[in-house]
Design a protein around this motif. Sequence first.
Motif, PDB file in Angstrom:
ATOM      1  N   ILE A   3      21.365  -3.901  -7.148  1.00 25.63           N
ATOM      2  CA  ILE A   3      21.167  -5.075  -6.318  1.00 25.63           C
ATOM      3  C   ILE A   3      19.928  -5.795  -6.810  1.00 25.63           C
ATOM      4  N   LEU A   4      20.067  -7.010  -7.312  1.00 30.49           N
ATOM      5  CA  LEU A   4      18.957  -7.792  -7.832  1.00 30.49           C
ATOM      6  C   LEU A   4      18.637  -8.900  -6.859  1.00 30.49           C
ATOM      7  N   ILE A   5      17.395  -8.940  -6.388  1.00 28.13           N
ATOM      8  CA  ILE A   5      17.014  -9.937  -5.404  1.00 28.13           C
ATOM      9  C   ILE A   5      15.501 -10.053  -5.405  1.00 28.13           C
ATOM     10  N   ALA A   6      14.970 -11.259  -5.255  1.00 25.39           N
ATOM     11  CA  ALA A   6      13.521 -11.470  -5.271  1.00 25.39           C
ATOM     12  C   ALA A   6      12.892 -10.846  -4.049  1.00 25.39           C
ATOM     13  N   TYR A  33      13.199 -10.231   1.905  1.00 26.35           N
ATOM     14  CA  TYR A  33      13.842 -10.575   0.634  1.00 26.35           C
ATOM     15  C   TYR A  33      14.692 -11.829   0.819  1.00 26.35           C
ATOM     16  N   SER A  34      14.629 -12.701  -0.164  1.00 26.38           N
ATOM     17  CA  SER A  34      15.473 -13.897  -0.150  1.00 26.38           C
ATOM     18  C   SER A  34      16.196 -14.012  -1.481  1.00 26.38           C
ATOM     19  N   GLY A  35      17.447 -14.400  -1.432  1.00 28.86           N
ATOM     20  CA  GLY A  35      18.237 -14.553  -2.649  1.00 28.86           C
ATOM     21  C   GLY A  35      19.472 -15.371  -2.373  1.00 28.86           C
ATOM     22  N   SER A  36      20.368 -15.403  -3.323  1.00 34.41           N
ATOM     23  CA  SER A  36      21.559 -16.242  -3.219  1.00 34.41           C
ATOM     24  C   SER A  36      22.466 -15.814  -2.068  1.00 34.41           C
ATOM     25  N   GLU A  37      22.394 -14.540  -1.689  1.00 36.63           N
ATOM     26  CA  GLU A  37      23.243 -14.046  -0.609  1.00 36.63           C
ATOM     27  C   GLU A  37      22.587 -14.180   0.759  1.00 36.63           C
ATOM     28  N   GLY A  38      21.387 -14.750   0.809  1.00 35.56           N
ATOM     29  CA  GLY A  38      20.739 -14.951   2.088  1.00 35.56           C
ATOM     30  C   GLY A  38      19.396 -14.254   2.195  1.00 35.56           C
TER      31      GLY A  38
END
Length: 451
Positions: A3-6, A33-38
């Motif tokens: 799982i890659l997420i900032a 955490y925030s990313g493309s999936e929310g």
Amino acid sequence: MEILIAAVLLSLCTGSGGHPSHQYGNIENRMKYSGSEGTEEWAYVNVRHSAHMFYWLYYSMAPAGFHNVPLVLWLQGGPGGSSTGFGNFEELGPLDVSLKPRNTTWLSLASLLFVDNPVGTGYSYVDRDDAYATNNDMITRDMIVLLEAFFMKADPQFQKVPFYIFSESYGGKMAASISSGLKMAIQSGQIKCNFKGVAMGDSWISPVDSVMTWGPYLYTNSLVDLPGLEQINVDANKTKQLIDEGKWKDATDQWSATEDLVESVTHGVNFYNILKWGGSEIQKGYKKNISSKLARLFHLMVAPFEQDDLDKLMNGPIRQKLKIIPENVQWGGQSENVFTKLSGDFMKPVANVVDQLISNYTDLDVIVYSGQLDLIVDTLGTEKWVHRMKIAPEFIKSTRVPFVDPVSGFVTGYLKKKDNFSFYWVLGAGHMVPADNGSGCLMMLKLIFSP
């Protein structure tokens, strides 16, 4: 799957050397955490001395924005079942156990707050044996500490968002008492929160009514014959007698014996969905060579829902993603102790608490929902205690209306409502309603959330 997420670490810990202080209600190592999936967030809250409770928040990605949709707290059953694990990945979270998107996630309608409750469940943990909760009152106090930390410290932006508590199985028993405690905390000014409703699904509200209707439910569904019905009723009445005498631990043991008899007479009915044959064979495997009655009960009631795939996920990729789980804490590692410590409280009813919520807080929506195919908390038993409530005479006279699955176009359940109390019958679902009838469950949510 990686799982890659900032990631951003929010410094809400106090004390020297990066270690959190032991002030009750202190937030330990909050991560956002925030990313493309929310956007997601998780943390520990020190709810008591040596008692650390874990929560995981998912912000809704609804077009209206999370400020304009409800926030749902999900409470799992057991006791000892993990909300962040089972409820999240097996029932209603954004991803399934294979980390694939779930089409029926509740995130389409609400933000989701999963809490591993009571302490010792899932990623939550205790540092000493006497820190486990032993009754519903302790569970309620711990949750109020966590909710105060959440609403007043970590996420005050949710104070005005409509807040609902949803629950399943033993989680409903906890939810009833937590709701009462939360209303008092709001009234006293301890917590600022727009508490709108509590929903109890297939919930262990009145254990005696569930046990006493097992026989009739099985007989009606052709799963036992008349002699089998009579056998089950004999054991069920033994359970009832012990409950009437206030012998709570003995009642728990007799309840377990009645379950064993049901499995024998039916040749392995699945307690959680009577159409899913074979599930109880898995449960029997967990009970082999276990001499302690409480250990056997745990391996019947909780362990089947924390099997290999979920265990590997939570103690592998998810643990790596979260980063804050202490090295000595294993997901689910203390769950059996949670179950054992609450054995004396297990068979105690809380139907009176639900009755008081309806009568005392007319601004609070009180919801009961029941899966048609559930045996362990069958609809017959649920209706028994519901029909004893103060509101029952008028509720019974109310008109029951169908609601339709938007996918199939067929009736997927029924709703009956009187004032601030609602009852939902969900078709095609067993004990785990969101898992068994996901689209129908979303329709139920829309009805609950609608003005």
